[in-house]
Scaffold this motif. Structure first.
Motif, PDB file in Angstrom:
ATOM      1  N   ALA A   1      88.818  61.293  44.124  1.00 59.78           N
ATOM      2  CA  ALA A   1      88.374  62.583  43.833  1.00 59.78           C
ATOM      3  C   ALA A   1      87.016  62.893  44.638  1.00 59.78           C
TER       4      ALA A   1
ATOM      5  N   TYR B   1      84.312  64.348  43.688  1.00 59.15           N
ATOM      6  CA  TYR B   1      83.421  64.759  42.995  1.00 59.15           C
ATOM      7  C   TYR B   1      82.042  63.976  43.375  1.00 59.15           C
ATOM      8  N   PRO B   2      80.903  64.872  43.665  1.00 58.04           N
ATOM      9  CA  PRO B   2      79.702  64.198  44.138  1.00 58.04           C
ATOM     10  C   PRO B   2      79.117  63.690  42.862  1.00 58.04           C
TER      11      PRO B   2
ATOM     12  N   HIS C   1      83.885  59.551  39.006  1.00 57.12           N
ATOM     13  CA  HIS C   1      84.360  60.537  37.969  1.00 57.12           C
ATOM     14  C   HIS C   1      85.752  60.335  37.523  1.00 57.12           C
TER      15      HIS C   1
ATOM     16  N   GLU D   1      87.937  60.732  35.326  1.00 61.81           N
ATOM     17  CA  GLU D   1      89.086  61.485  34.608  1.00 61.81           C
ATOM     18  C   GLU D   1      89.415  62.365  35.950  1.00 61.81           C
ATOM     19  N   MET D   2      88.594  62.719  36.728  1.00 58.06           N
ATOM     20  CA  MET D   2      89.134  63.533  38.068  1.00 58.06           C
ATOM     21  C   MET D   2      90.141  62.475  38.943  1.00 58.06           C
TER      22      MET D   2
END
Lengths: 347, 347
Positions: free
Chosen positions: B266, B268-269, B315, B317-318
């Motif tokens: 993912a 996500y940062p 992250h 979940e992502m």
């Protein structure tokens, strides 16, 4: 069925715009006189790959063996995987593909090439290979023309390795010396340099100037990322990929919540996460996993729960990769529902 | 099969650690004397939901109707969807589920409640409803106890609406006045307040203090995000979810490339995108779509192409949402391969 009948969030594609983008890039490369190899990681849908081939692309790219398996199974017959394929499981899959289609891969080390060669000696067959050059991207790739020469000499005679040339990404004018020097060294050494593969949507002319024999472009089909970022340049006429959402909450003045968040749009920064077609003045300013937080303070429109809003996502390739289906429409009519067959093929 | 035999990138889960996290949260909530409702959007895997229920959770949460359909089909019988379900297609699906299981949803507007009521009058049935309060998260939710009262009065008698109480997210001590005042107003008005649902992993004690009748926690099963971010606190003993990658390139001193990027971890940062188990001193500093760029300049280890590296994603979940399967292992032995059945259910 009309697109207005689709439940949301719905990932949809305007087929007229998609076809226009495909034709425009094909024409651009014809005019430049450089063969186009379409990178299908941007969509992962075999029928779109076939549309690209029908428009004149000489072949496609896939980024993973699993994606290439999907495309070969759909009848595509010329695929470059510009990636180091490492490990016996993937090498075996690669060799199987290479028996059914023209498959080329990138390598940037003896270890990767040796692994492919070892597999070829076990399972038979051979794979076309390009040496990846790091001409400034600082990702994979050998670091100098001398390294390219040394690696080519090491692998050219390996069983199962069919050395074809070199590749780089993206094509930049700064790569000229690296490429020219590599070509000179290889010529002197009698090494095969049939392919010089350049890449990057928007870099087609530079690829030609650099002497590349083909240019790899992918994101041109969505034509969006940079345009959405600099919204004054945005022409939504050029962006086929959209996500239709529904307003699910209007909790406070200036804020509405839509039914798509990071699992719908991808979490790729920066703000804004998408461009709203109906109300360009509103902005997705934050995302939860399943909620999009939209600032509507600059809009005079009165937003209602149940209202539908259409967004061009910021990172279109990452967004599409989250979904199992892409709905193609023309005008307002749903024309095709494509399974995103290459989605999730990370191996 | 051993995990070392899995091709990469492989998303794997240490079952001992997963079970420990599930038991620890169940015990924590028992000790606090607050019922736990496990949020399954963190994993989307029915068997893990059943493990959570078996440990004592009173029910689960799903974030979308599509996720709840997967869980009901797997035999789960008490689900809260803390989300405004808007539109006739979803409402019909919701009502179908409510005939087979105890289904509760959140609403924060008359429009959402009216849509459910309209559907119930068409299709029959009813749905349990909580009014969502915005006690500071600034996402969905009514903005004040007075608004909560006004909305409750509007919807309590709607056909098909079974008003049960309120919910908020996350549970914060600042929510106390909002909740207390709402409770007082509802009591005075004779409105039903059987459920006060609080939420957020780590907020269980606060939920209890606030007088919540249940606490919704989800990410506790992976126990990772904040720990990876503040790496000095990281105990990988508590993080069951890992991504096994392979080094595919060692192009230059200080830099290696692994075979997973944004489509694996993912996007996500912020940096770092994951924590390396074998070499905590290295750092994923950038990601392409299919490449992870790793800074190894602080490591004395000599990394080789083909070497495997295991990361706790940032992250979790992502990251899991990108993949179709999760491999559960114990020791080094693969024990289960779970399809991520709720993945991609954005509707």
């Amino acid at each position: 069925m009309l697109i207005h009948d689709l439940d949301t969030p719905a990932v949809v594609c305007d087929l007229d715009k998609l076809e226009r983008n495909i034709q425009a890039m094909a024409r651009h490369c014809r005019e430049l006189d450089i063969p186009l190899r379409s990178h299908t990681k941007s969509h992962k849908i075999p029928e779109i790959a076939h549309m690209q081939l029908a428009s004149g692309a000489i072949g496609i790219c896939c980024q993973k063996v699993g994606e290439a398996e999907v495309m070969v199974a759909a009848g595509v017959r010329d695929i470059l995987i510009p990636y180091n394929i490492v490990g016996p499981v993937k090498v075996e899959r690669l060799l199987r593909l290479a028996r059914r289609a023209t498959i080329t891969v990138a390598v940037d080390s003896l270890a990767t090439a040796q692994g492919i060669s070892d597999g070829a000696q076990r399972d038979g067959g051979s794979v076309r290979v390009l040496i990846e050059l790091d001409t400034g991207a600082k990702r994979c790739g050998v670091q100098s023309p001398q390294e390219a020469l040394a690696l080519a000499r090491q692998i050219v005679a390996l069983p199962g390795i069919d050395l074809q040339g070199v590749m780089t990404y993206p094509s930049r004018s700064e790569a000229k010396d690296f490429l020219d020097e590599t070509a000179a060294l290889w010529e002197e050494a009698g090494l095969p340099l049939h392919v010089i593969s350049g890449g990057g949507t928007g870099h087609e002319a530079i690829s030609k100037e650099l002497g590349c024999t083909e240019t790899r472009s992918g994101s041109y089909i969505w034509e969006g990322l940079s345009r959405v970022r600099s919204s004054q340049d945005l022409s939504d006429e050029r962006c086929p990929l959209r996500i239709i959402t529904t307003v699910v909450s209007t909790p406070a003045p200036g804020r509405i919540i839509i039914d798509g968040g990071m699992k719908t749009f991808a979490s790729y920064p920066p703000v804004p996460y998408g461009h709203c077609i109906e109300h360009p003045e509103i902005q997705i300013y934050a995302m939860s996993v399943e909620h999009g937080h939209v600032d509507v303070s600059r809009s005079s429109h009165h937003f209602r729960v149940g209202e539908r809003l259409t967004f061009i996502p910021l990172h279109q390739e990452m967004a599409l990769n989250l979904h199992d289906e892409l709905v193609g429409y023309r005008g307002e009519q749903v024309e095709v529902i494509w399974p995103v067959l290459g989605r999730g093929k990370v191996k």
